[in-house]
Motif scaffolding. Sequence first.
Motif, PDB file in Angstrom:
ATOM      1  N   ARG A 204      30.089  79.458  58.495  1.00  0.00           N
ATOM      2  CA  ARG A 204      31.118  80.489  58.327  1.00  0.00           C
ATOM      3  C   ARG A 204      30.591  81.605  57.439  1.00  0.00           C
ATOM      4  NH1 ARG A 204      36.170  76.848  56.584  1.00  0.00           N
ATOM      5  NH2 ARG A 204      36.993  76.404  58.638  1.00  0.00           N
ATOM      6  N   PRO A 205      30.895  82.870  57.755  1.00  0.00           N
ATOM      7  CA  PRO A 205      30.382  83.989  56.943  1.00  0.00           C
ATOM      8  C   PRO A 205      31.229  84.256  55.699  1.00  0.00           C
ATOM      9  CG  PRO A 205      31.619  84.854  58.795  1.00  0.00           C
ATOM     10  CD  PRO A 205      31.662  83.345  58.929  1.00  0.00           C
ATOM     11  N   LEU A 206      31.464  83.221  54.901  1.00  0.00           N
ATOM     12  CA  LEU A 206      32.329  83.344  53.720  1.00  0.00           C
ATOM     13  C   LEU A 206      31.526  83.145  52.438  1.00  0.00           C
ATOM     14  CD1 LEU A 206      35.160  83.488  52.347  1.00  0.00           C
ATOM     15  CD2 LEU A 206      35.304  81.005  52.683  1.00  0.00           C
ATOM     16  N   VAL A 207      31.683  84.080  51.492  1.00  0.00           N
ATOM     17  CA  VAL A 207      31.042  84.006  50.178  1.00  0.00           C
ATOM     18  C   VAL A 207      32.145  84.052  49.123  1.00  0.00           C
ATOM     19  CG1 VAL A 207      29.442  85.141  48.579  1.00  0.00           C
ATOM     20  CG2 VAL A 207      29.045  85.289  51.050  1.00  0.00           C
ATOM     21  N   VAL A 208      32.130  83.137  48.166  1.00  0.00           N
ATOM     22  CA  VAL A 208      33.132  83.140  47.089  1.00  0.00           C
ATOM     23  C   VAL A 208      32.405  83.311  45.760  1.00  0.00           C
ATOM     24  CG1 VAL A 208      35.004  81.882  45.960  1.00  0.00           C
ATOM     25  CG2 VAL A 208      34.632  81.613  48.427  1.00  0.00           C
ATOM     26  N   THR A 209      32.787  84.327  44.988  1.00  0.00           N
ATOM     27  CA  THR A 209      32.113  84.586  43.709  1.00  0.00           C
ATOM     28  C   THR A 209      32.966  84.109  42.539  1.00  0.00           C
ATOM     29  OG1 THR A 209      33.035  86.812  43.474  1.00  0.00           O
ATOM     30  CG2 THR A 209      30.959  86.617  44.652  1.00  0.00           C
ATOM     31  N   ARG A 210      32.277  83.643  41.498  1.00  0.00           N
ATOM     32  CA  ARG A 210      32.944  83.164  40.280  1.00  0.00           C
ATOM     33  C   ARG A 210      32.142  83.596  39.056  1.00  0.00           C
ATOM     34  NH1 ARG A 210      36.798  78.021  40.359  1.00  0.00           N
ATOM     35  NH2 ARG A 210      38.158  78.845  41.981  1.00  0.00           N
ATOM     36  N   THR A 211      32.718  83.417  37.876  1.00  0.00           N
ATOM     37  CA  THR A 211      32.044  83.870  36.661  1.00  0.00           C
ATOM     38  C   THR A 211      32.254  82.917  35.500  1.00  0.00           C
ATOM     39  OG1 THR A 211      31.947  85.655  35.028  1.00  0.00           O
ATOM     40  CG2 THR A 211      34.054  85.307  36.095  1.00  0.00           C
ATOM     41  N   TYR A 212      31.305  82.904  34.574  1.00  0.00           N
ATOM     42  CA  TYR A 212      31.465  82.183  33.306  1.00  0.00           C
ATOM     43  C   TYR A 212      32.180  83.069  32.270  1.00  0.00           C
ATOM     44  CZ  TYR A 212      28.223  78.270  34.358  1.00  0.00           C
ATOM     45  OH  TYR A 212      27.612  77.153  34.871  1.00  0.00           O
ATOM     46  N   SER A 213      32.429  84.327  32.611  1.00  0.00           N
ATOM     47  CA  SER A 213      32.933  85.263  31.600  1.00  0.00           C
ATOM     48  C   SER A 213      34.342  84.938  31.143  1.00  0.00           C
ATOM     49  CB  SER A 213      32.925  86.690  32.150  1.00  0.00           C
ATOM     50  OG  SER A 213      31.617  87.126  32.383  1.00  0.00           O
ATOM     51  N   LYS A 214      35.198  84.508  32.065  1.00  0.00           N
ATOM     52  CA  LYS A 214      36.616  84.391  31.730  1.00  0.00           C
ATOM     53  C   LYS A 214      36.953  82.986  31.229  1.00  0.00           C
ATOM     54  CE  LYS A 214      36.526  88.556  33.331  1.00  0.00           C
ATOM     55  NZ  LYS A 214      36.421  89.031  34.681  1.00  0.00           N
ATOM     56  N   VAL A 215      36.892  81.967  32.093  1.00  0.00           N
ATOM     57  CA  VAL A 215      37.341  80.649  31.645  1.00  0.00           C
ATOM     58  C   VAL A 215      36.328  79.927  30.769  1.00  0.00           C
ATOM     59  CG1 VAL A 215      38.830  80.283  33.631  1.00  0.00           C
ATOM     60  CG2 VAL A 215      36.504  79.454  33.681  1.00  0.00           C
ATOM     61  N   TRP A 216      35.045  80.229  30.899  1.00  0.00           N
ATOM     62  CA  TRP A 216      34.048  79.508  30.112  1.00  0.00           C
ATOM     63  C   TRP A 216      33.790  80.174  28.766  1.00  0.00           C
ATOM     64  CZ3 TRP A 216      32.330  74.771  31.676  1.00  0.00           C
ATOM     65  CH2 TRP A 216      32.511  74.429  33.030  1.00  0.00           C
ATOM     66  N   SER A 217      34.555  81.191  28.426  1.00  0.00           N
ATOM     67  CA  SER A 217      34.429  81.874  27.120  1.00  0.00           C
ATOM     68  C   SER A 217      33.014  82.383  26.891  1.00  0.00           C
ATOM     69  CB  SER A 217      34.814  80.930  25.969  1.00  0.00           C
ATOM     70  OG  SER A 217      36.110  80.431  26.131  1.00  0.00           O
ATOM     71  N   LEU A 218      32.347  82.874  27.941  1.00  0.00           N
ATOM     72  CA  LEU A 218      30.945  83.282  27.809  1.00  0.00           C
ATOM     73  C   LEU A 218      30.695  84.713  28.299  1.00  0.00           C
ATOM     74  CD1 LEU A 218      29.010  80.019  28.765  1.00  0.00           C
ATOM     75  CD2 LEU A 218      28.961  81.215  26.573  1.00  0.00           C
ATOM     76  N   ALA A 219      31.675  85.584  28.092  1.00  0.00           N
ATOM     77  CA  ALA A 219      31.517  86.962  28.569  1.00  0.00           C
ATOM     78  C   ALA A 219      30.261  87.617  27.988  1.00  0.00           C
ATOM     79  CB  ALA A 219      32.755  87.783  28.229  1.00  0.00           C
ATOM     80  N   ALA A 220      29.933  87.282  26.744  1.00  0.00           N
ATOM     81  CA  ALA A 220      28.778  87.911  26.093  1.00  0.00           C
ATOM     82  C   ALA A 220      27.457  87.481  26.719  1.00  0.00           C
ATOM     83  CB  ALA A 220      28.776  87.570  24.595  1.00  0.00           C
ATOM     84  N   GLN A 221      27.434  86.284  27.319  1.00  0.00           N
ATOM     85  CA  GLN A 221      26.161  85.759  27.809  1.00  0.00           C
ATOM     86  C   GLN A 221      25.781  86.300  29.187  1.00  0.00           C
ATOM     87  OE1 GLN A 221      23.769  84.236  26.275  1.00  0.00           O
ATOM     88  NE2 GLN A 221      22.633  84.228  28.196  1.00  0.00           N
ATOM     89  N   ARG A 222      26.758  86.755  29.981  1.00  0.00           N
ATOM     90  CA  ARG A 222      26.543  87.326  31.312  1.00  0.00           C
ATOM     91  C   ARG A 222      26.018  86.289  32.301  1.00  0.00           C
ATOM     92  NH1 ARG A 222      29.290  89.548  32.049  1.00  0.00           N
ATOM     93  NH2 ARG A 222      28.585  91.104  33.525  1.00  0.00           N
ATOM     94  N   LEU A 223      26.923  85.595  32.962  1.00  0.00           N
ATOM     95  CA  LEU A 223      26.528  84.641  33.994  1.00  0.00           C
ATOM     96  C   LEU A 223      27.639  84.505  35.032  1.00  0.00           C
ATOM     97  CD1 LEU A 223      24.569  82.537  35.150  1.00  0.00           C
ATOM     98  CD2 LEU A 223      25.521  80.847  33.562  1.00  0.00           C
ATOM     99  N   GLY A 224      27.266  84.684  36.278  1.00  0.00           N
ATOM    100  CA  GLY A 224      28.206  84.506  37.381  1.00  0.00           C
ATOM    101  C   GLY A 224      27.461  83.885  38.545  1.00  0.00           C
TER     102      GLY A 224
END
Length: 357
Positions: A204-224
């Motif tokens: 299936r041509p579906l891509v789902v993106t997520r981030t560590y910035s919001k729930v993992w309290s790691l906005a400063a580290q930059r990881l998605g």
Amino acid sequence: MTTPIPPRPDVAELSGYHSPQIDVPVRLNTNESPLAPPVEFVDAWLARLREVDLNRYPDRAATELRDGIGAMYQRLGAQIFAANGANEVLQTILLTYGGHGRKALLFEPTYAPHAHYIRITGTTLVEAGRGSDFAIDFDAARMVIEREQPEIVFVCRPNNPTGTVEPLALIESLLAVVPGLLVVDEAYGEFAPDSAIDLVRNDRPLVVTRTYSKVWSLAAQRLGYCIAPEWAIAELEKVVLPYHLSAATQLAGVEALRFSDAMRARVGLLVSERERVFAELQATDGVTAYPSGANFILIRSEPPSPERGRALWQSLLARGVLVRDFSHWPHVEGCLRVTIGTADENDAFIVALRASL
Ligand SMILES: *Cc1c(COP(=O)(O)O)cnc(C)c1O
């Protein structure tokens, strides 16, 4: 000043990303976690970092990180691509599947960087709208998709800044009509009742993106990261810069996964605070609050007007509460977006709001 070389004409026309940071006691404007990550996580991360051969390049394939993220979703690392924030994931998707002569569709109002990355990659932007409740109307969407044949369709779910959570049935319907990739941005997915990740399959041509910035309290580290078919991940790997993920970032992502119970507890706390703040807003005259599946709530001053919204934003700021001002944005005129903070911060917001109205 005349510069020796102007940028590409399409870049010269752009304005940059601005989210003003003002130093106030209560900052509820950028949807970060109000809580620092667990101390035990920081210790575990730094201990591993101390063992890294800093003179050597990091693991280019980020194998341990991708396997770890994959395991969280009962998937292989081959279906995971990680980068410096979900924003770099989105940019890499556009560098790979967009570009000159290709089109990307999005549904306004939505997360402004989507349109920005579409433009900087030379992709043609196609904008569709949403209904008065900010939901995507499938028949209207299908008409635009059939007419424009976009290579990429973006759906932000929950949608920023409205908080709208499209039903998974709509995602499945869109999958049946898109000619190219469907990218579902789930930066706030952990706060929502369900996830499009369950729909990702290699055929299936579906891509789902997520981030560590919001729930993992790691906005400063930059990881998605994204979860996608293996064939898409292989293409993204070709396009992203070599060694783009530092050893520090890879290890932060790996070690954070060992604290997923703490993460889930925080999500639970913020979701219950969101429902409490939403109930308080509904009991407040002079504002409309939109239901949200994220860690923020969109509110609109009543009767709606850009000037009234801006005045409310300023009045909150004067009382020490910074929220995000959307009052002059198309489709959300008069609106402000408030991030869910700690219980004390949320109380301060409600008190300041009632005093302002
Ligand atoms: C915050 C946010 C992101 C991502 O952020 P990174 O910090 O780059 O991981 C992506 N999409 C939406 C809709 C967001 O609100």
